[in-house]
Design an enzyme around this catalytic site. Structure first.
Site, PDB file in Angstrom:
ATOM      1  N   GLU A   1       0.820  -1.228   0.000  1.00 16.53           N
ATOM      2  CA  GLU A   1       0.000   0.000   0.000  1.00 16.53           C
ATOM      3  C   GLU A   1       0.848   1.270   0.000  1.00 16.53           C
ATOM      4  OE1 GLU A   1      -3.104  -0.383   2.967  1.00 16.53           O
ATOM      5  OE2 GLU A   1      -4.092  -1.960   1.806  1.00 16.53           O
TER       6      GLU A   1
ATOM      7  N   GLU B   1      -5.201  -8.726   0.203  1.00  9.68           N
ATOM      8  CA  GLU B   1      -5.719  -8.715   1.580  1.00  9.68           C
ATOM      9  C   GLU B   1      -7.215  -8.457   1.514  1.00  9.68           C
ATOM     10  OE1 GLU B   1      -3.982  -5.557   3.859  1.00  9.68           O
ATOM     11  OE2 GLU B   1      -2.004  -6.473   3.970  1.00  9.68           O
TER      12      GLU B   1
END
Ligand SMILES: *[C@@H]1O[C@H](CO)[C@@H](O)[C@H](O)[C@H]1NC(C)=O
Ligand SMILES: *[C@@H]1O[C@H](CO)[C@@H](O)[C@H](O)[C@H]1NC(C)=O
Length: 303
Positions: free
Chosen positions: A122, A223
């Site tokens: 991220e 995720e």
């Protein structure tokens, strides 16, 4: 799996279009319940618990050097017949250099265990790097440890909005898209629809930009999950019931549809400090495990 552009949501209800099921993996933290580093025996116990679920044989981690993860997990993975996606933390020059050194040192003896390498978690979402800046770091790692699939993991919307286009056209091998209906403040009842919609938008954009649906960049959900306890986030409420539902609908649904998924996360991490959500509220991230911290399962993970 084929996503020509953006798949209409209605298709989400039709898993019959698929031939092969997607792979199911789990995201793993590198700390024990007290916050100290895991060693080989701890990773071995983790993999033993995970291997009881369906035919799961793959996990992902976040930094090759932190807690000596590459050194400690790879022999455990070999003994258990698991594959690992190793992570590199490129946010700082120092962490990038340490992870690169760990990969160079520990991956040659475990070529069959290292499924791929993700550079960054991220980092585009957190504003650390632009696409071209991240691509430069991915290429640095690719050069340092040739022969492995290398890519990154980021939030679904960073693929959908074009931030990652430089990676898509720049030759990465694998991309992981994270999608959390929970952090979008969705209710339990809309969580699966929201998740499918997000992931299809991310994958659809990647396939549009790459011009390939088959034989292009390998795609995974990096995720996703639902917490069993902790803080509410807007309309999203943590609960065991919610996590069970999310597993049955979102995880079983998307793997049946042929999409590869990492569940976030395998085990509760009680040592984790509280974090601040996107809207400024305090978020407890210690109850996202499919298993409790003592490796007892919270619910049935069959589909
Ligand atoms: C970059 O990453 C680190 C964490 O690894 C974080 O502390 C920092 O705030 C991030 N953001 C920017 C804009 O550098
Ligand atoms: C439910 O999810 C869909 C798909 O993402 C979204 O379009 C819709 O706005 C969501 N509903 C609510 C009430 O947020």
């Amino acid at each position: 799996m084929r996503f020509s552009t953006i798949i209409p949501l209605a298709l989400a209800a039709a898993p019959a279009v698929v031939s092969a099921a997607g792979s199911l993996g789990f995201a793993l933290g590198d700390k024990k319940t007290d916050g100290s580093c895991k060693f080989q025996a701890d990773w071995a116990a983790d993999l033993k618990a995970i291997s009881t679920v369906q035919s799961s044989k793959i996990v992902r981690t976040y930094s090759a050097s932190e807690c000596n993860t590459a050194k400690e997990i790879l022999p455990a993975a070999k003994a258990a017949g698991f594959k690992v996606i190793l992570g590199v933390w490129p946010d700082y020059d120092d962490s990038l250099a340490k992870d690169e050194a760990a990969l160079i040192k520990y991956t040659p003896d475990y070529k069959d265990q290292v499924y791929a390498i993700t550079v960054g978690s991220e980092t585009m979402y957190r504003g650390n790097f632009t696409g071209p800046e991240l691509l430069q770091r991915i290429n640095k790692i690719k050069k340092a440890v040739p022969g492995f699939k290398v890519g990154t993991a980021d939030s679904w919307n960073k693929y959908q909005d074009g931030t990652a286009d430089a990676l898509i056209t720049g030759g990465v091998d694998i991309l992981l898209a994270n999608g959390f209906s929970y952090w979008q403040g969705q209710t339990d009842s809309n969580a699966t629809a929201s998740f499918f919609d997000d992931i299809m938008q991310a994958f659809g954009h990647i396939q549009q930009v790459s011009g390939k649906v088959d034989g292009g960049i390998e795609l995974w959900v990096g995720e996703t999950g639902w917490p069993t306890d902790g803080s509410k986030y807007q309309a999203a409420v943590p609960s065991l019931e919610g996590a069970k539902n999310y597993w049955k609908k979102a995880i079983c649904g998307i793997t049946a549809w042929g999409v590869n998924v990492f569940y976030f996360e395998a085990f509760d991490e009680p040592w984790k400090p509280k974090s601040i959500g996107q809207d400024g509220s305090v978020a407890d991230e210690t109850h996202w495990g499919a298993w409790n911290a003592d490796r007892t399962p919270k619910f049935s993970m069959e589909c």
